[in-house]
Design a protein around this motif. Structure first.
Motif, PDB file in Angstrom:
ATOM      1  N   VAL A  23       0.842  -1.204   0.000  1.00 31.25           N
ATOM      2  CA  VAL A  23       0.000   0.000   0.000  1.00 31.25           C
ATOM      3  C   VAL A  23       0.874   1.250   0.000  1.00 31.25           C
ATOM      4  O   VAL A  23       0.567   2.238  -0.675  1.00 31.25           O
ATOM      5  CB  VAL A  23      -0.970  -0.005   1.199  1.00 31.25           C
ATOM      6  N   ALA A  31       0.636   4.127  -2.788  1.00 28.45           N
ATOM      7  CA  ALA A  31       0.370   5.512  -2.376  1.00 28.45           C
ATOM      8  C   ALA A  31       1.520   6.429  -2.776  1.00 28.45           C
ATOM      9  O   ALA A  31       1.301   7.545  -3.244  1.00 28.45           O
ATOM     10  CB  ALA A  31       0.142   5.584  -0.868  1.00 28.45           C
ATOM     11  N   LEU A  61      -6.678   4.618   1.152  1.00 33.73           N
ATOM     12  CA  LEU A  61      -5.696   4.872   0.096  1.00 33.73           C
ATOM     13  C   LEU A  61      -5.688   6.340  -0.301  1.00 33.73           C
ATOM     14  O   LEU A  61      -4.628   6.930  -0.482  1.00 33.73           O
ATOM     15  CB  LEU A  61      -5.985   3.988  -1.118  1.00 33.73           C
ATOM     16  N   SER A  64      -3.935   8.229   2.309  1.00 33.21           N
ATOM     17  CA  SER A  64      -2.503   7.939   2.232  1.00 33.21           C
ATOM     18  C   SER A  64      -1.841   8.757   1.129  1.00 33.21           C
ATOM     19  O   SER A  64      -0.744   9.287   1.307  1.00 33.21           O
ATOM     20  CB  SER A  64      -2.270   6.450   1.976  1.00 33.21           C
TER      21      SER A  64
END
Length: 85
Positions: free
Chosen positions: A9, A13, A61, A64
């Motif tokens: 992730v 990001a 997300l 982020s």
């Protein structure tokens, strides 16, 4: 497994933040992952400061990526790098 998920992730990001923010940000894959992870922390802090409860998913997300863009601007300011016009 959560550490691997955090790295994935963070990479996504970080890549999205670098693609959205204008200017050339020359950094490698490891710095991009670190940027995304720090961005997730900043995004989580912003969410808690605004009273939002986002646990993962698309909202996580997005926060982020927003946090990573903020970190990129702070990094640019701290290192004295300026965008070329």
């Amino acid at each position: 497994m959560s550490i691997i998920w955090t790295i994935i992730v963070g990479l996504v990001a970080g890549l999205l933040a670098r693609a959205i923010k204008p200017g050339a940000d020359s950094m490698g894959w490891i710095m991009t992952v670190i940027l995304g992870i720090v961005g997730a922390v900043v995004g989580g802090f912003l969410a808690s400061a605004l009273g939002m409860s986002v646990e993962g998913g698309f909202g996580g997300l997005v926060l982020s990526v927003i946090g990573a863009i903020i970190v990129l601007f702070i990094y640019e300011f701290a290192t004295g790098k300026r965008r070329l016009k």
